[in-house]
Write a protein that holds these residues in place. Structure first.
Motif, PDB file in Angstrom:
ATOM      1  N   ASP A  36      56.368  59.765  22.022  1.00 42.26           N
ATOM      2  CA  ASP A  36      57.390  60.793  22.388  1.00 42.26           C
ATOM      3  C   ASP A  36      57.579  60.372  23.850  1.00 42.26           C
ATOM      4  O   ASP A  36      56.963  60.162  24.733  1.00 42.26           O
ATOM      5  CB  ASP A  36      56.778  62.128  22.262  1.00 42.26           C
ATOM      6  CG  ASP A  36      56.471  62.297  20.946  1.00 42.26           C
ATOM      7  OD1 ASP A  36      57.141  61.835  19.850  1.00 42.26           O
ATOM      8  OD2 ASP A  36      56.078  63.496  20.788  1.00 42.26           O
ATOM      9  N   TRP A  68      60.886  61.428  27.098  1.00 41.36           N
ATOM     10  CA  TRP A  68      61.933  62.231  27.770  1.00 41.36           C
ATOM     11  C   TRP A  68      63.282  61.703  27.920  1.00 41.36           C
ATOM     12  O   TRP A  68      63.589  60.497  27.631  1.00 41.36           O
ATOM     13  CB  TRP A  68      61.510  62.884  29.186  1.00 41.36           C
ATOM     14  CG  TRP A  68      60.173  63.075  29.138  1.00 41.36           C
ATOM     15  CD1 TRP A  68      58.945  62.321  29.257  1.00 41.36           C
ATOM     16  CD2 TRP A  68      59.488  64.483  28.964  1.00 41.36           C
ATOM     17  NE1 TRP A  68      57.779  63.145  28.988  1.00 41.36           N
ATOM     18  CE2 TRP A  68      58.151  64.423  29.214  1.00 41.36           C
ATOM     19  CE3 TRP A  68      60.100  65.730  28.493  1.00 41.36           C
ATOM     20  CZ2 TRP A  68      57.213  65.606  28.633  1.00 41.36           C
ATOM     21  CZ3 TRP A  68      59.515  66.874  28.638  1.00 41.36           C
ATOM     22  CH2 TRP A  68      58.159  66.862  28.712  1.00 41.36           C
ATOM     23  N   ASN A  88      56.987  58.378  30.185  1.00 40.90           N
ATOM     24  CA  ASN A  88      55.947  59.479  30.598  1.00 40.90           C
ATOM     25  C   ASN A  88      55.628  59.133  31.991  1.00 40.90           C
ATOM     26  O   ASN A  88      55.400  60.153  32.794  1.00 40.90           O
ATOM     27  CB  ASN A  88      55.054  59.267  29.557  1.00 40.90           C
ATOM     28  CG  ASN A  88      55.402  59.915  28.188  1.00 40.90           C
ATOM     29  OD1 ASN A  88      55.898  61.191  28.250  1.00 40.90           O
ATOM     30  ND2 ASN A  88      55.343  59.249  27.199  1.00 40.90           N
ATOM     31  N   HIS A 121      58.513  60.509  34.370  1.00 38.21           N
ATOM     32  CA  HIS A 121      59.042  61.803  34.030  1.00 38.21           C
ATOM     33  C   HIS A 121      58.740  62.778  34.877  1.00 38.21           C
ATOM     34  O   HIS A 121      57.830  62.633  35.634  1.00 38.21           O
ATOM     35  CB  HIS A 121      58.369  62.200  32.499  1.00 38.21           C
ATOM     36  CG  HIS A 121      58.247  63.777  32.406  1.00 38.21           C
ATOM     37  ND1 HIS A 121      59.451  64.486  32.338  1.00 38.21           N
ATOM     38  CD2 HIS A 121      57.497  64.527  32.368  1.00 38.21           C
ATOM     39  CE1 HIS A 121      59.531  65.755  32.126  1.00 38.21           C
ATOM     40  NE2 HIS A 121      58.076  65.957  32.044  1.00 38.21           N
ATOM     41  N   LYS A 152      62.491  66.914  26.065  1.00 36.75           N
ATOM     42  CA  LYS A 152      61.750  66.205  25.262  1.00 36.75           C
ATOM     43  C   LYS A 152      62.425  65.151  24.236  1.00 36.75           C
ATOM     44  O   LYS A 152      63.359  65.634  23.738  1.00 36.75           O
ATOM     45  CB  LYS A 152      60.853  67.130  24.392  1.00 36.75           C
ATOM     46  CG  LYS A 152      59.447  66.855  24.607  1.00 36.75           C
ATOM     47  CD  LYS A 152      58.358  67.861  23.440  1.00 36.75           C
ATOM     48  CE  LYS A 152      58.413  66.881  22.045  1.00 36.75           C
ATOM     49  NZ  LYS A 152      58.127  67.677  21.051  1.00 36.75           N
ATOM     50  N   SER A 165      61.562  63.261  21.204  1.00 35.35           N
ATOM     51  CA  SER A 165      60.432  62.786  20.102  1.00 35.35           C
ATOM     52  C   SER A 165      60.702  61.351  19.646  1.00 35.35           C
ATOM     53  O   SER A 165      61.829  60.782  19.419  1.00 35.35           O
ATOM     54  CB  SER A 165      60.097  63.833  19.362  1.00 35.35           C
ATOM     55  OG  SER A 165      61.103  63.869  18.174  1.00 35.35           O
TER      56      SER A 165
END
Ligand code: ZN
Length: 245
Positions: A162, A164, A175, A178, A185, A187
């Motif tokens: 997952d 962003w 991540n 981020h 989000k 996913s």
């Protein structure tokens, strides 16, 4: 100097013009997006005026003038689609997006083809999913697609995880990069749904099953992304939201 041309056209938008005329924006097979005035189009007996309806497929003959193009003749290429209310609301998203993401007189036959297939498929399949797939394909064809294969900040390709999405930066953020401001989000499942919809064959669509949560997530991200690209809210997307569709 002026010159006339004839082309197949899909009506994107029509409005009344002056006291007796209509103004239309169409997407054509060979000439891209065109806009013209149909003089006398508001008179009840005017054939062109009657045929100029949103989503209609017409053969149009246009006189390309210096300041404004004029409609000379038009006839139906196919019977009206007889869309129901919901299909019509989604069809309006397709025509508005086409109008917004294309330039006048830039031939893009593949956009014409996509729009034609989309309006037909809307009647057969879940219009919400058809329009999402259409939007992804249109953004690809017009060079506005969000970057989803690698992080827009550091360029790193993603492991299967997952991540962003930043509507502002125009794509997916890993991540490590981020930073929470305006990022949503994205996913793994949503990413797969996006990839599947983008390659959906509109002429021969395989059955698709979609998880509601992923559909909502993708729709939300994409419509926010489009808002950043266009800088003004689209009427058709606002309308869907107001109707809870
Ligand atoms: Zn990154």
């Amino acid at each position: 100097m002026s010159n006339d041309f004839r082309d197949d056209a899909i009506v994107l938008h029509v409005k009344n013009w002056q006291t007796a005329d209509k103004y239309a924006v169409c997407f054509t097979r060979e000439h891209g997006k065109i806009r013209f005035i149909a003089y006398g189009g508001r008179y009840p007996k005017n054939v062109a005026g009657r045929l100029l309806q949103p989503f209609a497929r017409l053969s149009v003959e246009v006189n390309a003038g210096q300041r404004t193009d004029k409609l000379k003749t038009c006839e139906l290429l196919s019977l009206p689609l007889a869309l129901d209310f919901k299909q019509m609301a989604y069809a309006a998203v397709a025509t508005e997006l086409t109008a917004v993401f294309t330039e006048d007189h830039q031939p893009q036959p593949e956009v014409y083809q996509l729009l034609t297939e989309t309006l037909l498929l809307l009647k057969e399949r879940n219009p919400r999913i058809v329009i999402l797939a259409f939007a992804l394909k249109l953004l690809d064809l017009t060079g506005f697609a969000p970057q989803v294969d690698a992080c827009v900040v550091c360029g790193r390709e993603f492991p299967e995880e997952d991540v962003w999405f930043s509507p502002l930066q125009g794509g997916v953020v890993c991540n490590a990069c981020h930073n929470a401001t305006g990022e949503e989000k994205f996913s793994l499942g949503t990413g797969k749904l996006l990839a599947n919809l983008k390659k959906l064959d509109f002429q021969n669509p395989e059955p698709f099953s979609v998880k509601g949560g992923e559909l909502m997530e993708l729709e939300n991200l994409l419509y926010k992304f489009i808002l950043f690209q266009t800088d003004k809210p689209l009427n058709s997307i606002n309308f869907l939201a107001q109707m809870g569709m």
